[in-house]
Design an enzyme around this catalytic site. Structure first.
Site, mmCIF file in Angstrom:
data_model
loop_
_atom_site.group_PDB
_atom_site.id
_atom_site.type_symbol
_atom_site.label_atom_id
_atom_site.label_comp_id
_atom_site.label_asym_id
_atom_site.label_seq_id
_atom_site.Cartn_x
_atom_site.Cartn_y
_atom_site.Cartn_z
ATOM 1 N N CYS A 113 0.828 -1.279 -0.094
ATOM 2 C CA CYS A 113 0.160 0.023 0.015
ATOM 3 C C CYS A 113 0.912 1.150 -0.052
ATOM 4 O O CYS A 113 0.345 2.317 -0.317
ATOM 5 C CB CYS A 113 -1.037 0.020 1.151
ATOM 6 S SG CYS A 113 -2.341 -1.455 1.097
ATOM 7 N N HIS A 257 -3.399 7.411 1.477
ATOM 8 C CA HIS A 257 -3.999 6.069 1.143
ATOM 9 C C HIS A 257 -5.120 5.758 1.281
ATOM 10 O O HIS A 257 -5.758 5.804 2.686
ATOM 11 C CB HIS A 257 -2.766 5.136 1.492
ATOM 12 C CG HIS A 257 -3.385 3.669 1.355
ATOM 13 N ND1 HIS A 257 -3.620 3.353 -0.242
ATOM 14 C CD2 HIS A 257 -3.369 2.780 2.122
ATOM 15 C CE1 HIS A 257 -3.871 1.864 0.167
ATOM 16 N NE2 HIS A 257 -3.636 1.573 1.365
ATOM 17 N N ASN A 287 -10.220 -0.182 -1.731
ATOM 18 C CA ASN A 287 -8.614 -0.100 -1.658
ATOM 19 C C ASN A 287 -7.814 -0.513 -2.875
ATOM 20 O O ASN A 287 -7.607 -1.907 -2.936
ATOM 21 C CB ASN A 287 -8.053 -0.646 -0.281
ATOM 22 C CG ASN A 287 -6.623 -0.713 -0.201
ATOM 23 O OD1 ASN A 287 -5.982 -0.439 -0.895
ATOM 24 N ND2 ASN A 287 -6.119 -0.845 1.122
HETATM 25 N N1 COA Z 1 -18.533 -8.970 6.598
HETATM 26 C C1 COA Z 1 -19.170 -9.509 7.951
HETATM 27 N N2 COA Z 1 -18.370 -9.679 8.966
HETATM 28 C C2 COA Z 1 -16.924 -9.703 8.863
HETATM 29 C C3 COA Z 1 -16.407 -9.121 7.548
HETATM 30 C C4 COA Z 1 -17.187 -9.285 6.565
HETATM 31 N N3 COA Z 1 -16.511 -8.635 5.314
HETATM 32 N N4 COA Z 1 -15.070 -9.608 7.807
HETATM 33 C C5 COA Z 1 -14.832 -9.836 9.199
HETATM 34 N N5 COA Z 1 -16.049 -10.107 9.621
HETATM 35 C C6 COA Z 1 -16.249 -10.349 10.895
HETATM 36 C C7 COA Z 1 -15.000 -11.238 11.661
HETATM 37 O O1 COA Z 1 -15.080 -12.512 11.246
HETATM 38 C C8 COA Z 1 -15.364 -11.106 13.178
HETATM 39 O O2 COA Z 1 -16.201 -11.770 13.500
HETATM 40 P P1 COA Z 1 -16.280 -12.676 15.190
HETATM 41 O O3 COA Z 1 -16.255 -11.501 15.920
HETATM 42 O O4 COA Z 1 -17.264 -13.649 14.737
HETATM 43 O O5 COA Z 1 -14.726 -13.130 14.866
HETATM 44 C C9 COA Z 1 -16.055 -9.754 13.220
HETATM 45 O O6 COA Z 1 -16.471 -9.462 11.956
HETATM 46 C C10 COA Z 1 -15.297 -8.572 13.861
HETATM 47 O O7 COA Z 1 -13.846 -8.442 12.966
HETATM 48 P P2 COA Z 1 -12.951 -7.384 13.605
HETATM 49 O O8 COA Z 1 -11.729 -7.722 12.793
HETATM 50 O O9 COA Z 1 -12.710 -7.386 14.813
HETATM 51 O O10 COA Z 1 -13.714 -6.464 12.960
HETATM 52 P P3 COA Z 1 -13.235 -4.767 12.931
HETATM 53 O O11 COA Z 1 -13.893 -3.852 13.360
HETATM 54 O O12 COA Z 1 -11.597 -4.701 13.253
HETATM 55 O O13 COA Z 1 -13.051 -4.546 11.035
HETATM 56 C C11 COA Z 1 -11.533 -4.369 9.303
HETATM 57 C C12 COA Z 1 -12.385 -5.485 10.350
HETATM 58 C C13 COA Z 1 -10.866 -5.372 8.424
HETATM 59 C C14 COA Z 1 -12.453 -3.656 8.414
HETATM 60 C C15 COA Z 1 -10.628 -3.535 9.989
HETATM 61 O O14 COA Z 1 -9.957 -4.195 11.075
HETATM 62 C C16 COA Z 1 -9.716 -2.653 9.200
HETATM 63 O O15 COA Z 1 -10.144 -1.867 8.487
HETATM 64 N N6 COA Z 1 -8.424 -2.676 9.427
HETATM 65 C C17 COA Z 1 -7.445 -2.275 8.429
HETATM 66 C C18 COA Z 1 -7.400 -2.997 7.222
HETATM 67 C C19 COA Z 1 -6.801 -2.282 6.166
HETATM 68 O O16 COA Z 1 -6.696 -1.211 6.196
HETATM 69 N N7 COA Z 1 -5.894 -2.924 5.413
HETATM 70 C C20 COA Z 1 -5.450 -2.579 4.258
HETATM 71 C C21 COA Z 1 -4.173 -2.040 4.625
HETATM 72 S S1 COA Z 1 -3.300 -0.921 3.842
#
Ligand code: COA
Length: 330
Positions: A113, A257, A287
C-alpha cells in the site's frame, strides 16, 4: 539541485462496478457491515482476463497528455504493483514496450500500500541526482485476481480492488515540486498482512498442499493494521513536513492512502484537519493498494481542487509494515 515537479496525472479503473450487495451474494457479509467498518459502497473489479498493463497504459497516456509530454521523452518508468501479470519479468517492461520504442529503464517496486510513495521516492532521487529529467510513476493493481471471494476471505475480499494511476515528473529549477519524502519499514510486522505462497522458500514453490491450506490468499490482522496505520501516518506526515521546514498549519490538501475510511478519518482528527482538507474516494473505488493515491490525486487535479502554490501531502501505510509520506508544492 533540481526538484521533481508533477506535470500531469491520469488514472484508469475497470468498467465493472461491484456493489456490496453483489458481494453479499458470494459470502456472508452485508452492505451495512462493509459501509460501517470500511466506508466502501462499491469498487471496481476487472472482467477476468483483463490486463493490468492496459489499465496502466491508459492511466499513463492520460498523465502524459495532461503533462503535454510525449512518451518518447520519458527517461525512466517506475511501476509500483504487488499484483504483477507474471512471476517474471515485472510489469514495468510491458508498459515500456506499450509506450515507447526507446529502451528506457523500467523498474518494478513492491511496497504494497506504500508502493506509490516508494516509487515516487525513487523517481525523486533519480531527478534530484540529475540522472533523469522526465520520469513516469505508475501504481496499478488487479487485486481481484487473488482475493478469496467467499466467507473465509471476507475480511480482505470486501476491501481490495482494481485500478491504476500515473504521474509524470520532470526536473524543475522552480520552487514547486516534491519538497520532501519520508519512507519507513518495520519488518517485525511482516506476518500481519501477507500472502504466504507461492514462494521460493518452498519446494515445490506451488503445491496442492499450499492451495488446500489457503496459503495463496491474503491473511490480515485487521485490527493490528488499523492500530499501526492511525499512528504511523500522522507521525510520518508531521516528520515529512518538518523536513521541509513546514507544519500541518501550512497544508492545503491531504491525500491519504485509501485503506479504510475510518483510518482516513482518524488520521484527519489526529492532524486537526478540516473535512475540505482531506480527499477520500474509497467509497467508490475500495482499496486499490499502490493505485489509491495517484487515482485520488488525478480526481483532485481534474476537479480543480489543487491550485498553483497549494501544499499537497500524500501519506500511506500497509503490509510490511511499510509507510511514508510526500510533501509537494503545486
Ligand atoms: N462481513 C461481515 N463480517 C465480517 C467481515 C465481512 N466482510 N469481515 C470480517 N467479519 C467479521 C469477523 O469475522 C469478526 O467476526 P467474529 O467476531 O465472529 O470473529 C467480526 O466481523 C469482527 O471482526 P474484526 O476484525 O474485529 O472487525 P473490525 O472492526 O476490526 O473491522 C476491518 C475489520 C478489516 C474492517 C478493520 O480491522 C480494518 O479496516 N483494518 C485495517 C485493514 C486495512 O486497512 N487493510 C489494508 C492495509 S493498507
Amino acid at each position: 539541485m533540481p526538484r521533481a515537479a508533477i506535470l500531469g496525472t491520469g488514472h484508469s479503473v475497470p468498467e465493472r462496478v461491484v456493489t456490496n450487495d453483489e458481494l453479499a451474494q458470494l459470502m456472508q457479509t452485508s452492505d451495512e457491515w462493509i459501509r460501517s467498518r470500511t466506508g466502501i459502497q462499491e469498487r471496481r473489479w476487472v472482467e477476468p482476463g483483463t490486463s493490468g498493463i492496459d489499465l496502466a497504459r491508459q492511466a499513463s497516456v492520460r498523465a502524459l497528455d495532461a503533462a503535454g509530454v510525449d512518451a518518447d521523452e520519458l527517461d525512466a518508468i517506475i511501476y509500483a504493483t504487488i499484483s504483477p501479470e507474471h512471476y517474471l519479468p515485472g510489469n514495468g517492461v510491458y508498459l515500456q514496450h506499450a509506450l515507447t520504442t526507446r529502451p528506457v529503464p523500467a523498474l518494478d517496486i513492491r511496497a504494497q500500500c506504500a508502493g506509490f510513495i516508494y516509487a515516487l521516492s525513487v523517481a525523486d532521487a533519480y531527478i534530484r541526482a540529475g540522472l533523469y529529467r522526465t520520469v513516469l510513476v505508475v501504481g496499478q493493481e488487479i487485486q481481484s485476481a487473488w482475493l478469496d471471494a467467499t466467507t473465509e476471505g471476507r475480511d480482505t475480499a470486501v476491501i481490495f480492488a482494481d485500478g491504476a494511476g500515473a504521474v509524470v515528473l520532470r526536473a524543475t529549477e522552480e520552487s514547486r515540486g516534491i519538497l520532501a519524502i519520508d519512507v519507513h519499514t518495520d519488518g517485525a510486522h511482516a506476518d500481519k498482512l501477507m500472502i504466504e505462497a507461492p514462494g521460493a522458500r518452498y519446494r515445490p514453490k506451488e503445491s496442492a498442499a499450499h492451495l488446500a491450506a489457503r496459503r495463496f490468499f491474503p491473511v490480515m490482522a485487521g485490527r493490528e493494521v488499523f492500530r499501526h496505520a492511525v499512528a504511523r501516518m500522522p507521525e510520518s506526515v508531521r516528520e515529512t513536513l518538518a523536513k521541509s521546514g513546514l507544519s500541518v498549519a501550512d497544508l492545503t490538501l491531504l491525500i491519504p492512502h485509501q485503506a479504510n475510511l475510518r483510518i482516513s478519518q482518524a488520521v484527519q482528527k489526529e492532524l486537526g484537519l478540516r473535512d475540505d482538507q482531506v480527499y477520500n474516494n474509497i467509497m467508490t473505488y475500495g482499496n486499490t493498494t499502490s493505485a489509491t493515491i495517484p487515482i485520488a490525486l488525478d480526481e483532485c487535479v481534474r476537479a480543480g481542487r489543487v491550485c498553483s502554490g497549494d501544499l499537497v501531502v500524500f501519506t500511506a501505510f500497509g503490509s510490511g509494515f511499510m509507510w511514508g509520506s510526500a510533501v509537494v508544492r503545486w
